[in-house]
Every structure is written in C-alpha cells, then in structure tokens.
Design a protein around this motif. Structure first.
Motif, mmCIF file in Angstrom:
data_model
loop_
_atom_site.group_PDB
_atom_site.id
_atom_site.type_symbol
_atom_site.label_atom_id
_atom_site.label_comp_id
_atom_site.label_asym_id
_atom_site.label_seq_id
_atom_site.Cartn_x
_atom_site.Cartn_y
_atom_site.Cartn_z
ATOM 1 N N GLY A 315 0.850 -1.176 0.000
ATOM 2 C CA GLY A 315 0.000 0.000 0.000
ATOM 3 C C GLY A 315 0.885 1.225 0.000
ATOM 4 N N TYR A 316 0.275 2.389 0.110
ATOM 5 C CA TYR A 316 1.093 3.592 0.230
ATOM 6 C C TYR A 316 1.945 3.525 1.501
ATOM 7 N N VAL A 317 1.369 2.956 2.562
ATOM 8 C CA VAL A 317 2.072 2.845 3.845
ATOM 9 C C VAL A 317 2.402 1.391 4.178
ATOM 10 N N HIS A 318 1.482 0.487 3.895
ATOM 11 C CA HIS A 318 1.666 -0.909 4.286
ATOM 12 C C HIS A 318 2.728 -1.587 3.431
ATOM 13 N N ASN A 319 3.624 -2.314 4.094
ATOM 14 C CA ASN A 319 4.678 -3.026 3.384
ATOM 15 C C ASN A 319 4.121 -4.249 2.673
ATOM 16 N N ALA A 320 4.686 -4.558 1.518
ATOM 17 C CA ALA A 320 4.265 -5.723 0.748
ATOM 18 C C ALA A 320 4.491 -6.997 1.552
ATOM 19 N N THR A 321 3.675 -7.998 1.277
ATOM 20 C CA THR A 321 3.818 -9.294 1.946
ATOM 21 C C THR A 321 4.592 -10.287 1.094
ATOM 22 N N VAL A 322 4.878 -9.931 -0.153
ATOM 23 C CA VAL A 322 5.668 -10.771 -1.052
ATOM 24 C C VAL A 322 6.699 -9.880 -1.738
ATOM 25 N N GLY A 323 7.529 -10.469 -2.573
ATOM 26 C CA GLY A 323 8.458 -9.678 -3.381
ATOM 27 C C GLY A 323 9.435 -8.876 -2.552
ATOM 28 N N ASP A 324 9.511 -7.571 -2.853
ATOM 29 C CA ASP A 324 10.516 -6.730 -2.195
ATOM 30 C C ASP A 324 10.138 -6.336 -0.770
ATOM 31 N N LYS A 325 8.909 -6.659 -0.339
ATOM 32 C CA LYS A 325 8.417 -6.369 1.019
ATOM 33 C C LYS A 325 8.444 -4.867 1.339
ATOM 34 N N LEU A 326 8.326 -4.037 0.308
ATOM 35 C CA LEU A 326 8.366 -2.590 0.488
ATOM 36 C C LEU A 326 6.983 -1.989 0.307
ATOM 37 N N ASN A 327 6.777 -0.808 0.884
ATOM 38 C CA ASN A 327 5.557 -0.067 0.573
ATOM 39 C C ASN A 327 5.789 0.769 -0.683
ATOM 40 N N ALA A 328 4.748 1.470 -1.135
ATOM 41 C CA ALA A 328 4.842 2.202 -2.398
ATOM 42 C C ALA A 328 5.925 3.268 -2.351
ATOM 43 N N ARG A 329 6.050 3.940 -1.221
ATOM 44 C CA ARG A 329 7.048 5.012 -1.092
ATOM 45 C C ARG A 329 8.455 4.479 -1.339
ATOM 46 N N ASP A 330 8.790 3.375 -0.671
ATOM 47 C CA ASP A 330 10.132 2.810 -0.830
ATOM 48 C C ASP A 330 10.285 2.122 -2.187
ATOM 49 N N HIS A 331 9.190 1.574 -2.685
ATOM 50 C CA HIS A 331 9.237 0.850 -3.956
ATOM 51 C C HIS A 331 9.589 1.787 -5.114
ATOM 52 N N VAL A 332 8.985 2.984 -5.153
ATOM 53 C CA VAL A 332 9.244 3.885 -6.284
ATOM 54 C C VAL A 332 10.660 4.439 -6.254
ATOM 55 N N ASP A 333 11.292 4.450 -5.072
ATOM 56 C CA ASP A 333 12.681 4.911 -5.013
ATOM 57 C C ASP A 333 13.598 4.023 -5.841
ATOM 58 N N ASN A 374 2.710 9.709 2.029
ATOM 59 C CA ASN A 374 3.368 8.733 1.156
ATOM 60 C C ASN A 374 2.825 8.784 -0.265
ATOM 61 N N MET A 375 1.529 9.022 -0.410
ATOM 62 C CA MET A 375 0.958 9.129 -1.752
ATOM 63 C C MET A 375 1.535 10.347 -2.474
ATOM 64 N N ARG A 376 1.659 11.453 -1.764
ATOM 65 C CA ARG A 376 2.239 12.647 -2.373
ATOM 66 C C ARG A 376 3.698 12.400 -2.754
ATOM 67 N N TYR A 377 4.418 11.669 -1.909
ATOM 68 C CA TYR A 377 5.814 11.343 -2.212
ATOM 69 C C TYR A 377 5.906 10.530 -3.503
ATOM 70 N N VAL A 378 5.026 9.532 -3.648
ATOM 71 C CA VAL A 378 5.042 8.666 -4.838
ATOM 72 C C VAL A 378 4.845 9.494 -6.105
ATOM 73 N N ILE A 379 3.846 10.370 -6.103
ATOM 74 C CA ILE A 379 3.568 11.177 -7.296
ATOM 75 C C ILE A 379 4.721 12.130 -7.587
ATOM 76 N N GLU A 380 5.277 12.741 -6.550
ATOM 77 C CA GLU A 380 6.374 13.687 -6.775
ATOM 78 C C GLU A 380 7.632 12.978 -7.268
ATOM 79 N N LYS A 381 7.874 11.755 -6.806
ATOM 80 C CA LYS A 381 9.039 10.997 -7.306
ATOM 81 C C LYS A 381 8.875 10.697 -8.796
ATOM 82 N N ILE A 382 7.687 10.288 -9.206
ATOM 83 C CA ILE A 382 7.444 10.004 -10.626
ATOM 84 C C ILE A 382 7.665 11.263 -11.462
ATOM 85 N N LEU A 383 7.138 12.390 -10.987
ATOM 86 C CA LEU A 383 7.243 13.635 -11.749
ATOM 87 C C LEU A 383 8.662 14.203 -11.733
ATOM 88 N N ARG A 384 9.435 13.913 -10.696
ATOM 89 C CA ARG A 384 10.849 14.317 -10.716
ATOM 90 C C ARG A 384 11.599 13.558 -11.805
#
Length: 482
Positions: A315-333, A374-384
């Motif tokens: 999720g935006y905050v919740h960490n993944a339960t599979v794969g990289d185990k990251l949330n969206a904020r850390d994933h887009v980095d 975290n949602m705002r961070y995700v969008i701003e990372k994409i636009l950067r």
C-alpha cells in the motif's frame, strides 16, 4: 326515454350521459391486469395485445430442461450429492444459451461445458447472480443452481420456477470505428460501417494487397440483442488491405512503425496478477497468473508496452507481503520513471484493511508514514523522474472483507487509524486533484456493487478471472495516452 339516460343541451350540441353501470364497465376495461390505467379502452386492448405477443414470442425461445435436486457438479463435471444445489440435465447443441435469473440476486448459477460426446471440457469458476449468456463455442451445457445465501432447497420447483433457459440470441456485429495497431500504425479510409445483422462468417478479407503490406486489423464487437452484453476481438490478416462486412468495404493502409506507449503499472496484488476463485466446496482460493489479469489484458487491448510493478500486500504505507516487502514510497525509489510515458497507481485497500494511518494533506512528505504523505511522495518521485509523464490514480475496489451489505461493506466500515474505504477514496481524490493527475474511480463506479460483491470478489478482496476480464474492458476505455 329511459330514466337513467339524461340528455343535456349545450350551445355547441348535445351529449348523452351514460348510465353509471356502463361507466363502471368502461373504466374496468381501461385497467390492465397489472393495475395500469390506459387512456382509452382501445389503448388498453392494443397495448396489452402487443405485450401478449411479446410473451408468446419469448416462450418460443425457452429451452426445456430436466432437473436433479440435491445434486451438484464437481471440478471434473461429474455429479455429486449436495443438499443446497440443483443441477440441470444436459442442454444439448446449445452453441450458447441465455440464463435468465431473478433481478433481485436471490439465485446464483454456475455453468459446466461438455463436448459433442458429453465429455467434460470446463466450467465457469464463479457463481453468477445476474443473468448471463454462455460461450457460443460449447455444444452441451449443464447449470448448477442455488439460493445466493446457500440455504436448503426443499424441491427443485422453488428454483426452476424463477429462472428461464433461453435460446441464444442473434449477435450483431459492429465495427468499432478504429483500426487496431498490430505493430504498425494503420488507419481507416472510409466511414464507420455501423450495425449489421451478419454472422462472423460474413466478414471477408480481399487478398489483392501488395507484397510487404503491414499487418492490420479491425476491432469487432458482437452485441447480444437480448441483454445488451457484448464481447470483442481483433481480426487481422497478414498482407490484407481490404476488409468487407456484407456489402460494405473499407481499406487499411500502413504507415511508419508505431511507437508503443511505455506503461508502468504500480499497485498491489490485484495489479501483480492475483485473483480468487471458489473451489467445488465453495471455499475461496487465492491464485496467481499475471498473464490473465486486468493489467495484462489492458496492455494487450491498447498495445501498450507494460512494466508491471505490482507487489502483493503493498500500500502507500503498508509493506508488501511478497516480493521486495516494500511499501509504495520505498518501492518507487528503486524505479527510474524517466522512460515511462504513462503510470497508473492503484493502492489503498491494504492500507485500509491493515489500519495504516490516513493522516492529513498537510503531513510532512519528507517524514512520511501516512497515506497522504506517502501518496504525495510517490507522485512527486514520478514527476521528478519524468515531468511529462501522464499519471492516473486508480482508487481501490470496494471490499467485503469487513462490514455488511447494509453499510456497503468497506465503504462504510471504519478502522481506528484511517476510517472507511470512503475515507481512503476521498484522500486519494484530494491528492490527485492537487497534482492535476487523472483519477479513475473504481470504488463507486466499477462492476463491484453491494449485491454482486460476493460473486465478483470470491475471497472478498481479489476479483475472479471473469471479473478481471470485465475490469480490463472498463479500464481500457479509461487508461488513455494523449
């Protein structure tokens, strides 16, 4: 003159006041069997005659069927005992039938298919509570019927009196007004061919195209005249320049090689490729097949070059339960969006059901930890990475994991840290509007509603494969580039 007939004179002439008994008879004649009062006795006769003729015509479409009470079909299409199910005998040579179910969703049905030798070939894995038409390519079928709440069935007539099995209706073919890119850009030289009552076999290709002409195709939709549903497919021919439907012809020309739109799809398990289906006992199972879920199908429909970035449980905050185990904020980095032209972001249901903090729009983006920040961070990372990237936020489907039908399940079920799914939706809507990116509302405006949610989401969160198909059709119209 009879005493009950009165003649009244007026300057404009005379009229006869009818006896009260006659007035009563005429008024009764103008009233239909369902209570409708028509403007005149003639209208009553004419309109109800049309209705009766329609009923007679519909009866000719009925397919008679024998039923077995307290019987179901297993995963191999064989009979087995089950108290709260009834099963039809074989409906032969159907080439598709229309099963009409009650509008109130009280009865559900599942269909099993058999070949010309009555050997089992497959089945629809989910129960449906709305009327549907079966696939035309199967020759023989059987239906398993039950109450939607799975209560006991005392005798078959309880169910069979409320459903109808009808002959397959004629599908009409409509050219959708666009030439589909099959590796090259193609376009149409003549007008939309419109609606025609031709079978697919009436579509012809003319083979006088010059050598080396690019592959081209047309998108054909088959519409069901009885219930308004449709299916569609791409018809293509290598080295064909003309197609004909009936007497209408239209030409295809090739031009330069098409550039496929680069699409990055961010999201949770539904994006990654998970779906749910009920087994023969009705127990839902979570399954994975990235090639058959909505993201892959939209990419095929639109000819997008897909990079699927979905990770289950995230999720935006919740960490993944599979794969990289990251949330969206850390994933887009970890993702470089500089080459992306289109990005879709589909999170929210995991943040809600795991009670992650919603926060406020003013939360510090650098600190994070809430859905807003975290949602705002995700969008701003994409636009950067790519200021010209086109972004769509896709809000989460409703979920029956918590809540009740009366409260519309997740939309009305609050958690302590983030409220309801409606609160999640409103937060995502506000952020999308702030950044001026697209918002696709799948929370309120999707195939999921409070009456069909159990059939569409067998495990109460993940769509079935058939639901993925419908979601893909819907989102293919909404996820657009340029």
């Amino acid at each position: 003159m009879r005493k009950d007939v009165v003649l009244d004179a007026f300057a404009s002439g005379m009229y006869v006041q009818a006896p009260e008994s006659l007035k009563t008879e005429v008024a009764d004649l103008r009233t239909g069997e369902d209570g409708t009062v028509y403007a005149s006795a003639g209208d009553a006769v004419r309109e109800q005659t049309v209705y009766l003729r329609t009923l007679v015509e519909s009866v000719t479409d009925l397919i008679p069927a024998a039923y077995k009470n307290k019987t179901t079909l297993n995963t191999e299409g064989a009979e087995q005992a089950q108290n709260n199910r009834i099963t039809t005998d074989f409906i032969r040579n159907v080439e598709g039938v229309y099963l009409k179910l009650p509008d109130d969703g009280s009865i559900k049905a599942r269909v099993f298919f058999y070949d010309e030798n009555l050997e089992f070939t497959g089945n629809y894995t989910s129960y449906y509570t709305e009327s549907f038409e079966t696939n035309r390519r199967y020759k023989n079928a059987r239906f398993v019927l039950a109450y939607s709440d799975d209560r006991a069935i005392n005798y078959a007539g309880e169910i069979t009196s409320k459903i109808s099995i009808l002959k397959n209706t004629k599908w009409i073919m409509k050219y959708r007004g666009e030439i589909v890119n099959l590796g090259y850009t193609s376009f149409q030289e003549c007008k939309d061919v419109g609606y025609y009552s031709f079978e697919k076999a009436d579509l012809e290709s003319i083979t006088d195209a010059p050598d080396g002409l690019a592959n081209s195709g047309i998108l054909i939709a088959y519409y069901n005249t009885k219930n308004g549903t449709y299916t569609q497919e791409i018809l293509s021919q290598s080295g064909r320049r003309y197609f004909r439907i009936g007497s209408q012809e239209f030409a295809l020309l090739s031009s330069k090689k098409a550039v496929r739109t680069k699409w990055y799809a961010l999201g949770d398990s539904i994006v990654q490729g998970y779906y749910s289906e009920a087994d023969e006992s009705g127990t839902p199972r979570l399954l994975f097949d990235a090639s058959r879920t909505w993201v892959k199908k939209v990419a095929e429909y639109k000819d997008y070059a897909l990079t699927n970035c979905g990770v289950g449980g995230s999720g935006y905050v919740h960490n993944a339960t599979v794969g990289d185990k990251l949330n969206a904020r850390d994933h887009v980095d970890a993702i470089d969006f500089s080459g992306a032209e289109l990005v879709t972001i589909a999170y929210g249901v995991n943040d809600w059901k795991y009670n992650e903090r919603l926060g406020t729009f003013e939360d510090d983006i650098a600190v994070g930890g809430t859905l807003y920040s975290n949602m705002r961070y995700v969008i701003e990372k994409i636009l950067r990475d790519n200021p010209c990237c086109k972004i769509f936020v896709i809000t989460p489907l409703n979920s029956a994991k918590y809540g009740s039908e009366a409260a519309n399940y997740g939309i009305g079920y609050p958690f302590s840290n983030n409220g309801t799914l409606e609160d999640i939706f409103q937060a995502e809507k506000r952020v999308a509007e702030y950044y001026g990116v697209g918002l696709i509302d799948m929370t309120h405006d999707s195939i999921v509603n409070r009456r069909n949610i159990a059939a569409v989401l067998p495990d109460k969160v993940h769509p079935s494969l058939s639901a993925h198909d419908l979601i893909a059709r819907e989102l293919a119209e909404k996820i657009t580039f340029r």
